[in-house]
Design an enzyme around this catalytic site. Structure first.
Site, mmCIF file in Angstrom:
data_model
loop_
_atom_site.group_PDB
_atom_site.id
_atom_site.type_symbol
_atom_site.label_atom_id
_atom_site.label_comp_id
_atom_site.label_asym_id
_atom_site.label_seq_id
_atom_site.Cartn_x
_atom_site.Cartn_y
_atom_site.Cartn_z
ATOM 1 N N GLY A 293 2.820 -3.721 2.968
ATOM 2 C CA GLY A 293 2.349 -4.245 1.693
ATOM 3 C C GLY A 293 2.982 -3.521 0.521
ATOM 4 N N HIS A 294 3.786 -2.498 0.821
ATOM 5 C CA HIS A 294 4.452 -1.720 -0.229
ATOM 6 C C HIS A 294 5.968 -1.948 -0.225
ATOM 7 C CE1 HIS A 294 0.667 0.344 -0.678
ATOM 8 N NE2 HIS A 294 0.705 0.797 0.555
ATOM 9 N N HIS B 15 -3.175 0.780 -3.911
ATOM 10 C CA HIS B 15 -4.012 -0.085 -3.072
ATOM 11 C C HIS B 15 -5.184 -0.616 -3.886
ATOM 12 C CE1 HIS B 15 -2.254 3.102 -0.545
ATOM 13 N NE2 HIS B 15 -2.005 2.131 0.291
ATOM 14 N N GLY C 201 1.181 2.321 5.555
ATOM 15 C CA GLY C 201 0.830 0.907 5.672
ATOM 16 C C GLY C 201 1.931 0.016 5.133
ATOM 17 N N ASP D 5 -3.857 8.150 6.969
ATOM 18 C CA ASP D 5 -2.523 8.636 7.314
ATOM 19 C C ASP D 5 -2.573 10.088 7.778
ATOM 20 O OD1 ASP D 5 -0.601 6.401 6.621
ATOM 21 O OD2 ASP D 5 -1.602 6.582 4.699
#
Lengths: 319, 319
Positions: free
Chosen positions: B43-44, B206, B41, B97
Site C-alpha cells: 500500500g506504500h 496509514h 506492509g 513490524d
C-alpha cells in the site's frame, strides 16, 4: 510550479533567456545534431518537461494548464535546440498546439531553421481507424519522444528522424479509463462528472469523452476491453515484441497499475508476444484525475534499438 | 499486484523459493558483503519493493496492505541476503513490524546469521522529541535505506553499517499533511474522515492522527508549518547541506509537489543551507491518500558520499 521545476531539475534543464516557459536541456543540443522540441500544456507532469535531456528532447515549450504554449516560447526552444541540421517538433494532435507550433515553425523557417513535425495520435479511442490522423496524442507520446530523441542523438538526418518518429507513432496504441474527474485550478471545478460506480473507457487526458461509460468492473475486465481494442489495431503476430506503458492519470496509485500490468502481460503472453520493456507509473497525468492508460509500442528491430538507446532526463533514464 | 510487480521488475527482483512475499535482488547479495533487508506492509508502493537492487536493499519482505510481513518471509530474505558478514534490518518503527522482524532475527541467529536492526523514526509529528525512539518511520526511510545500502555495498562491517544507518535516521526529519483519506481495499472504507476544506498536519502514512487539524491554507503556509518544525529539530547552521524528499501520499500530483518544493528551497536558501539532492515524486505512498510529506536529510561528509554512491533499483537510480 515552474519555479519549483527549474530549481529541482537544474541539472537537466535551464530557462531560455530567463523564461521558464521555454526550457533547454543542459546537455542536449549540439552542433551537427537534429534538435528535438516537444511541448504542450501543463497539468500532465512529468510530461513534458521531465523528458528533456541528453538522448531525449533538447527543449520543451510550456503552456498554461491544459493549454498550448504560444508561438514565442516554441520559437525560443527551436533556436536553442538547433544545431544546424534542422529541428523536429513532436507534440500531441490538439488544435491549439497545432496552430501555435505551426506558427513557430514558420517563424523558424524565416530564421533559416528547417522544421519537420510529427503529431502524436496514439489515442485509439479518440477517433475511428479511418481517421487515424484525427486522433489525439496521449501517454503513448512518451514512446514517440523516446524514439525521436534517440534518432536525433545518433546523428540521423532530419528526414530520417522524422521517418522513424512517424513509424513509432503509427505503431503506438493507447487507451485510457477514468474513474473520477480532475479538478481544474483555473475554474476550481471538475472537468467532467462521473457517477460513483461508473467508469469511462477511452477517456482523454483533458477529460475528453471516451467511447463508452459503463458500470465499475474488475481490473482484468477493464484491461481486456482495452487490450482487445489494441489487438484489433496492431496486427501483431506470434514472436513479436512490444514495449508497455501503464500510466496513472494522477491519483491512481502504483498498486493498481501493477494489477493492470499483470493482465496486460497475461494477454500478450497468450499471443506469444514478448515484453521488451515496461514502464509503470506516473508518466503523463491529467492533474489529479483517477484513472490509467495502457500504451503498447509495437517494436521492430529499428525501434527496439532506439528504445534502448541511453537517455538521461529527470524522469526517464535508460543506461 | 505482486504478480504484476514480479513480472514488471524481473530484471531487479526475484521471488525466493517461488514466493512473492520475499523478494531478493538479482544483483544484490554477495559473499563478504553485509546484507540489507527491508520490508513492511504493502500500500506504500514503490515502498518497499522498488528499492531492491545493487547498491540498495538486498531483499524485501512483503506484508499485506498496511500490515507487517510475518517472520517466515523475513527469515527467507535474511538467508538470501546473507553473504557471511551479517545482515542489517532497516524498517519502520511499528509494533507489528518490530514483533515480526525481531522473531525473524532470532530465527536467523539460530542459523548463525548475525542480525542488527535500525528502526526508522523520522516522523517528527508522531511523538515529542523526548520520545524520539517512539516515533514512526515514514517517507524519510528512503534516505535511511539509501545510506544503509551504500554502506553495505562499499563493504563496511556490520557494526559500521549499523552505525552510519543509525546516524542517517537520527538526521532525517519528516512531516506530512493529508487532505483526503485513502480507501482500504480490505474494508472498502476510508481509513479516516476529514472535512472538504480541512487538512491534517502531521498525518502518518496509514492514517495515524497528526498534530493539528486546520482549515485549508495556501501551499506556502503548509510548507512553512512543516519546515518550522523541522528546523526546530535539525540544528542546522549556515553552510550546511541537505537532501530533500517531497513525497506524494498517492493522489497528490507532481504539480503540487513542485509547488511545495519551491517553498522548501526558499526556506533552506534563506538559512544558507544548500540542497545537494532533491527527490520529488511518489516514493512512499499511502494507497490513494491525498497529501504529501517533506523529508530532510541533514548531511555530513560521510552521509553525502553514501547518498551519491551508485544504486540501481526499479524506482531509485543513482549513477
Amino acid at each position: 510550479m515552474l519555479d519549483g521545476v527549474t530549481k529541482a531539475h537544474a541539472a537537466y534543464i535551464q530557462p531560455i533567456k530567463g523564461s521558464n516557459r521555454s526550457l533547454v536541456a543542459k546537455n542536449g543540443p549540439r552542433k551537427g545534431k537534429v534538435g528535438l522540441v516537444i511541448g504542450g500544456g501543463t497539468g500532465h507532469e512529468p510530461c513534458f518537461l521531465g523528458y528533456v535531456g541528453k538522448g531525449l528532447a533538447d527543449a520543451v515549450a510550456v503552456g498554461n494548464i491544459f493549454s498550448s504554449p504560444p508561438p514565442t516560447p516554441i520559437l525560443e526552444c527551436t533556436k536553442a535546440a538547433s544545431g544546424g541540421e534542422g529541428v523536429l517538433f513532436v507534440y500531441g494532435n490538439y488544435a491549439g498546439d497545432v496552430m501555435n507550433f505551426e506558427m513557430a515553425a514558420e517563424m523558424a523557417q524565416d530564421e533559416n531553421i528547417e522544421v519537420r513535425t510529427v503529431l502524436t495520435t496514439d489515442d485509439i479511442a479518440s477517433s475511428p481507424i479511418e481517421d487515424r490522423e484525427g486522433r489525439r496524442g496521449v501517454a503513448g507520446n512518451i514512446f514517440v519522444f523516446k524514439i525521436a530523441g534517440a534518432a536525433c542523438d545518433r546523428g540521423l538526418s532530419l528526414a530520417e528522424c522524422e521517418a522513424v518518429t512517424r513509424k513509432a507513432n503509427n505503431r503506438t496504441f493507447t487507451m485510457g479509463v477514468a474513474l473520477e474527474p480532475c479538478s481544474l485550478p483555473q475554474t476550481r471545478r471538475h472537468n467532467f462528472e462521473i457517477g460513483q460506480d461508473d467508469i469511462e473507457i477511452g477517456m482523454g487526458i483533458h477529460g475528453e469523452r471516451g467511447v463508452v461509460r459503463d458500470r465499475m468492473m474488475p481490473a482484468d475486465e477493464i484491461t481486456d476491453r482495452i487490450m482487445d481494442r489494441i489487438f484489433s489495431e496492431m496486427n501483431a503476430v506470434p514472436g513479436d515484441r512490444v514495449a508497455v506503458l501503464v500510466n496513472s492519470f494522477g491519483a491512481t496509485p502504483l498498486m493498481e497499475l501493477y494489477i493492470l500490468f499483470r493482465r496486460v502481460a497475461q494477454r500478450l503472453s497468450a499471443k506469444d508476444i514478448s515484453i521488451e520493456a515496461n514502464w509503470i507509473g506516473h508518466y503523463c497525468t491529467s492533474l489529479d484525475m483517477v484513472g490509467a492508460s495502457i500504451s503498447i509500442l509495437h517494436l521492430d528491430n529499428e525501434l527496439s534499438e532506439l528504445l534502448h538507446h541511453p537517455c538521461d532526463t529527470a524522469f526517464l533514464r535508460v543506461n
